[in-house]
Design a protein around this motif. Structure first.
Motif, short mmCIF file in Angstrom:
data_model
loop_
_atom_site.label_atom_id
_atom_site.label_comp_id
_atom_site.label_asym_id
_atom_site.label_seq_id
_atom_site.Cartn_x
_atom_site.Cartn_y
_atom_site.Cartn_z
N ALA A 14 30.87 3.90 3.83
CA ALA A 14 31.64 4.97 3.19
C ALA A 14 33.14 4.71 3.34
O ALA A 14 33.92 4.94 2.40
CB ALA A 14 31.26 6.32 3.80
N MET A 15 33.57 4.24 4.51
CA MET A 15 34.98 3.97 4.75
C MET A 15 35.47 2.86 3.82
O MET A 15 36.58 2.94 3.26
CB MET A 15 35.19 3.58 6.21
N LEU A 16 34.67 1.82 3.62
CA LEU A 16 35.05 0.73 2.72
C LEU A 16 35.09 1.20 1.27
O LEU A 16 35.96 0.80 0.49
CB LEU A 16 34.08 -0.43 2.88
N ASN A 17 34.16 2.05 0.89
CA ASN A 17 34.12 2.55 -0.48
C ASN A 17 35.37 3.33 -0.85
O ASN A 17 35.76 3.40 -2.02
CB ASN A 17 32.88 3.43 -0.69
N GLU A 18 36.01 3.93 0.15
CA GLU A 18 37.19 4.75 -0.10
C GLU A 18 38.47 3.92 -0.25
O GLU A 18 39.51 4.46 -0.65
CB GLU A 18 37.38 5.75 1.05
N ARG A 19 38.40 2.63 0.05
CA ARG A 19 39.60 1.79 0.01
C ARG A 19 39.66 1.00 -1.29
O ARG A 19 38.65 0.41 -1.71
CB ARG A 19 39.64 0.86 1.21
N ALA A 20 40.84 0.98 -1.88
CA ALA A 20 41.00 0.24 -3.14
C ALA A 20 40.76 -1.25 -2.93
O ALA A 20 40.11 -1.91 -3.75
CB ALA A 20 42.39 0.49 -3.72
N ALA A 21 41.30 -1.80 -1.83
CA ALA A 21 41.14 -3.24 -1.56
C ALA A 21 41.28 -3.49 -0.07
O ALA A 21 41.94 -2.72 0.65
CB ALA A 21 42.18 -4.05 -2.33
N VAL A 22 40.64 -4.56 0.40
CA VAL A 22 40.72 -4.95 1.82
C VAL A 22 40.86 -6.46 1.89
O VAL A 22 40.47 -7.19 0.96
CB VAL A 22 39.46 -4.50 2.61
N ASN A 23 41.41 -6.95 2.99
CA ASN A 23 41.53 -8.39 3.22
C ASN A 23 40.24 -8.90 3.85
O ASN A 23 39.74 -8.32 4.83
CB ASN A 23 42.71 -8.69 4.14
N VAL A 24 39.71 -10.00 3.30
CA VAL A 24 38.39 -10.49 3.72
C VAL A 24 38.45 -11.99 3.94
O VAL A 24 39.08 -12.72 3.18
CB VAL A 24 37.32 -10.18 2.65
N ARG A 25 37.75 -12.43 5.00
CA ARG A 25 37.49 -13.85 5.21
C ARG A 25 35.98 -14.02 5.29
O ARG A 25 35.33 -13.36 6.11
CB ARG A 25 38.17 -14.36 6.49
N LEU A 26 35.44 -14.89 4.44
CA LEU A 26 34.00 -15.09 4.36
C LEU A 26 33.64 -16.52 4.72
O LEU A 26 34.28 -17.46 4.24
CB LEU A 26 33.50 -14.78 2.95
N ALA A 27 32.61 -16.67 5.54
CA ALA A 27 32.02 -17.99 5.83
C ALA A 27 30.63 -17.98 5.21
O ALA A 27 29.78 -17.16 5.59
CB ALA A 27 31.96 -18.24 7.33
N LEU A 28 30.37 -18.87 4.25
CA LEU A 28 29.15 -18.86 3.47
C LEU A 28 28.40 -20.18 3.61
O LEU A 28 29.01 -21.24 3.76
CB LEU A 28 29.47 -18.63 1.98
N LEU A 29 27.08 -20.09 3.52
CA LEU A 29 26.23 -21.27 3.56
C LEU A 29 25.46 -21.40 2.25
O LEU A 29 24.98 -20.38 1.71
CB LEU A 29 25.23 -21.17 4.73
N ALA A 30 25.35 -22.61 1.73
CA ALA A 30 24.62 -22.84 0.48
C ALA A 30 23.15 -22.51 0.67
O ALA A 30 22.53 -22.91 1.66
CB ALA A 30 24.79 -24.29 0.03
N ASP A 31 22.59 -21.74 -0.29
CA ASP A 31 21.18 -21.33 -0.22
C ASP A 31 20.63 -21.29 -1.64
O ASP A 31 20.81 -20.29 -2.35
CB ASP A 31 21.07 -19.96 0.45
N ALA A 32 19.99 -22.38 -2.08
CA ALA A 32 19.50 -22.52 -3.46
C ALA A 32 20.68 -22.36 -4.41
O ALA A 32 21.68 -23.06 -4.31
CB ALA A 32 18.38 -21.52 -3.73
N GLN A 33 20.60 -21.40 -5.35
CA GLN A 33 21.67 -21.18 -6.31
C GLN A 33 22.65 -20.10 -5.84
O GLN A 33 23.52 -19.67 -6.60
CB GLN A 33 21.09 -20.76 -7.67
N GLN A 34 22.50 -19.68 -4.58
CA GLN A 34 23.33 -18.61 -4.05
C GLN A 34 24.08 -19.09 -2.82
O GLN A 34 23.92 -20.22 -2.36
CB GLN A 34 22.45 -17.40 -3.68
N TRP A 35 24.91 -18.20 -2.30
CA TRP A 35 25.62 -18.46 -1.06
C TRP A 35 25.26 -17.36 -0.07
O TRP A 35 25.43 -16.17 -0.36
CB TRP A 35 27.13 -18.49 -1.29
N ARG A 36 24.73 -17.76 1.07
CA ARG A 36 24.29 -16.79 2.09
C ARG A 36 25.44 -16.52 3.06
O ARG A 36 26.07 -17.44 3.58
CB ARG A 36 23.07 -17.34 2.83
N LEU A 37 25.70 -15.25 3.31
CA LEU A 37 26.77 -14.86 4.22
C LEU A 37 26.42 -15.25 5.66
O LEU A 37 25.36 -14.88 6.17
CB LEU A 37 27.01 -13.35 4.14
#
Length: 419
Positions: A14-37
């Motif tokens: 709910a707190m994130l939904n109320e914010r227009a934008a946030v700073n994010v750093r994501l580390a992702l792993l390849a998983d078929a045709q997707q990227w797994r968080l």
């Protein structure tokens, strides 16, 4: 120390939904045709812009960018999202609650330190989630030996250690800049605090100790002082608060044993600092030597260095007798030469090189050499010829480590540690 608790994940969504934008750093792993968080780091800070970064490899991707709050909220719920052309999925349904920590300014928590206080929420990754491999990462970004090294560099701009492979799926940080203690200077008869902040109306600066307290109204950012006619009392607490809510604080039970020193606290004269350090006597984190040791005494000291580094740190004072009286280094001694002697002893006998600092403290005209050893997050060995021995600290004694203690230390050791 962090003040901890639990928060429902739904409240964070709910707190994130109320914010227009946030700073994010994501580390992702390849998983078929997707990227797994693998790990998401979110900063709820409307005032700080982000310099976008993108490191992409065949098996991993690291992105730093600003995203709409609802997009990050959906990821936190476990919904698949398009992140700048990458289909990102959560590795498992989200946990029902997050661990919550409220930290004071200048408090390190998982390699992060900020001048102002902050609240952090962490959500653990499912232990059954597949872990990243150990292949070389070569692609559109710096090259790394493995994923853990890349993650540590991306998040902290520091070499990999055991915390880089932590179990956090999410880490959400809320800076709290209403008020903070920018710097505290402690002299023999005066404590001075520099206060800064964005909302200081009605704030009070309080210095308290076992026998009493002093209050100082805060009328804005600036410098405030407390008279210390008897010096700083043991177990003093300096708190910036508004009514019943603290904004920031520092405590002074004794100087921090062997760990990274608080950059916001300046001891104008080191004598009182040494008195506080000695007030609890020798124990788990403190050992005293009358002089730079020789023979068997030298071996005992080096074993203690290894034990301090293998656990959570400690300090060895050279120039202090068993009765805790400061005798100082021998008159006429070349202090630089004694420091080099200690450095050589540690270099030749403790493996790998332990994290420590040497400091000379002047006390009543006498010089004391302090060896401040930080906890290294792994086991450190005392090398006696070809034999490597492992030690731990039990109260004021240094003893051989048990098998389970050694095994636990090696499980925490960074990749590539050898003896």
């Amino acid at each position: 120390m962090a003040i901890s608790g639990q928060t429902d994940t739904a409240a964070l969504v709910a707190m994130l939904n109320e914010r227009a934008a946030v700073n994010v750093r994501l580390a992702l792993l390849a998983d078929a045709q997707q990227w797994r968080l693998h790990h998401g780091h979110v900063t709820l800070d409307d005032d700080t812009s982000v310099k976008e970064r993108a490191w992409r490899y065949s098996t991993a991707c690291f992105r730093e960018l600003r995203l709409p709050g609802p997009t990050v909220a959906a990821l936190l719920r476990g919904d698949e999202q398009d992140v700048h052309g990458l289909q990102v999925v959560s590795p498992s349904p989200p946990a029902s609650s997050a661990s919550t920590y409220r930290l004071r300014g200048q408090e390190e928590w998982d390699r992060v330190t900020t001048p102002w206080p902050r609240t952090e929420w962490t959500i653990s990754r499912d232990t059954n989630t597949p872990q990243p491999g150990h292949d070389l990462l070569v692609g559109d970004g710096p090259s790394f030996l493995n994923f853990d090294q890349a993650l540590s560099a991306f998040l902290h701009q520091r070499p990999n250690d055991s915390s880089a492979g932590r179990a956090d799926l999410w880490r959400i940080v809320l800076p709290q800049r209403a008020g903070w203690l920018e710097q505290i200077t402690i002299g023999p008869d005066l404590l001075t605090a520099v206060v800064d902040g964005e909302v200081l109306d009605g704030a009070v600066l309080e210095l308290s100790w076992a026998a009493g307290n002093q209050n100082h109204p805060v009328d804005g950012a600036g410098t405030y002082s407390f008279q210390l006619p008897h010096g700083l009392a043991h177990d003093s607490l300096l708190m910036l608060r508004r009514e019943h809510q603290w904004l920031d604080w520092r405590s002074f039970p004794a100087p921090t044993y062997g760990r990274a020193r608080d950059a916001s606290v300046v001891w104008e004269q080191p004598g009182p600092e040494l008195d506080l350090l000695l007030s609890n006597g020798e124990g788990q984190h403190l050992e005293c030597k009358r002089e730079v040791p020789e023979g068997e005494s030298r071996k005992k000291m080096l074993k203690t260095v290894a034990a301090f580094a293998s656990q959570d740190g400690g300090t060895i004072l050279i120039g202090v007798g068993d009765d805790l009286q400061t005798v100082g280094l021998p008159e006429g001694a070349n202090v630089d030469k004694q420091e080099l002697q200690v450095v050589g002893m540690i270099r030749d006998s403790v493996e790998p090189a332990p994290p420590y600092e040497l400091r000379v403290i002047d006390h009543d005209g006498r010089k004391v050499l302090a060896i401040e050893v930080s906890g290294g997050g792994q086991m450190y060995a005392y090398r006696d010829g070809q034999r490597a021995e492992f030690y731990v600290r039990v109260g004021p004694n240094t003893v051989l480590a048990r098998h389970h203690e050694i095994a636990s230390g090696f499980r925490q050791a960074p990749t590539g540690t050898t003896f």
